[in-house]
Design an enzyme around this catalytic site. Sequence first.
Site: not given
Ligand code: ZN
Length: 292
Positions: A94, A187
């Site tokens: 993130h 991702r």
């Molecule tokens: Zn996470």
Amino acid sequence: MILFFSPIFKETLWGGSKLAKTFHYSTGNTTGECWGISAHSNGLTPVKNGLYFGKTLVDLWNNHRELFGNYPSTQFPILVKIIDAFDDLSIQVHPNDEQAKKVGALGKNECWYILDADPYTKIIIGHHAKTKGEFVEYIDHGDYHHLIQAFPISKGDSFYIEAGTLHAICKGTLLLEVQQSSDITYRFYDYDRIYHGEKRELHLREAMNTVKIPDELIKTELTSANFKVKIKDVDKSTTFKNSKYGTFFVCLEGQATIQNQDLKMGDFGFVSSDEQTFTVSENAKLAMITLY
Ligand code: ZN
């Protein structure tokens, strides 16, 4: 004032049935996430008791900031979830606040507390590359196995996942997550799994620009830039000092009362800042979350 919130549930590709079995929520066999304290637009938790019944947390934050000691932020800062991983989650990363600002969002630091883990369950945090060159080399060789840092976990472990840390929750894990109020995930690798005939989208470029290198250090203190999580086993009636911004809580085990209101496993709530103290009766395990 004690506010209780109604959780919101998310069906996921990797979810299981432990939220129903452990916490007696009315959920099914593929429920991955329970959002218990959320003012994020992807799932707003409503108040389920008292004066503010039916109002969402974001309503209260925008119109009754005095309940939160007039905390100085336009955006509600945290998101509290319970996650049940019946299958592995993708390996992801993130952005931090500064990186996320470009897309008008908060960054995402996460705190994890392991509520339960099946035998031999692992977790992935960090990686073994010393330089960006090494990192790219691992990817070019498809050698994710040696790149990632994976290790076994057990009930009661805690981890701090700072933005920029490569991480994944693996199958067999039931955990409490307290994170910044953000839903931005890059991702990185999804084990080449096929769902409904195709692989899920990866965000390799964003992930590469975000990931910290090197990053082998494991942090276990549940403290982020603006929130802190404490796990308390309350075995006799105990009075706690409230924080000046109030105290969020999750009942992780047991059955008790908080300020004489019933409290059971799986309940999410908030002690508003006008209460100087609050009392929890015996026989409960609580996560208490405060802002600063
Ligand atoms: Zn996470």
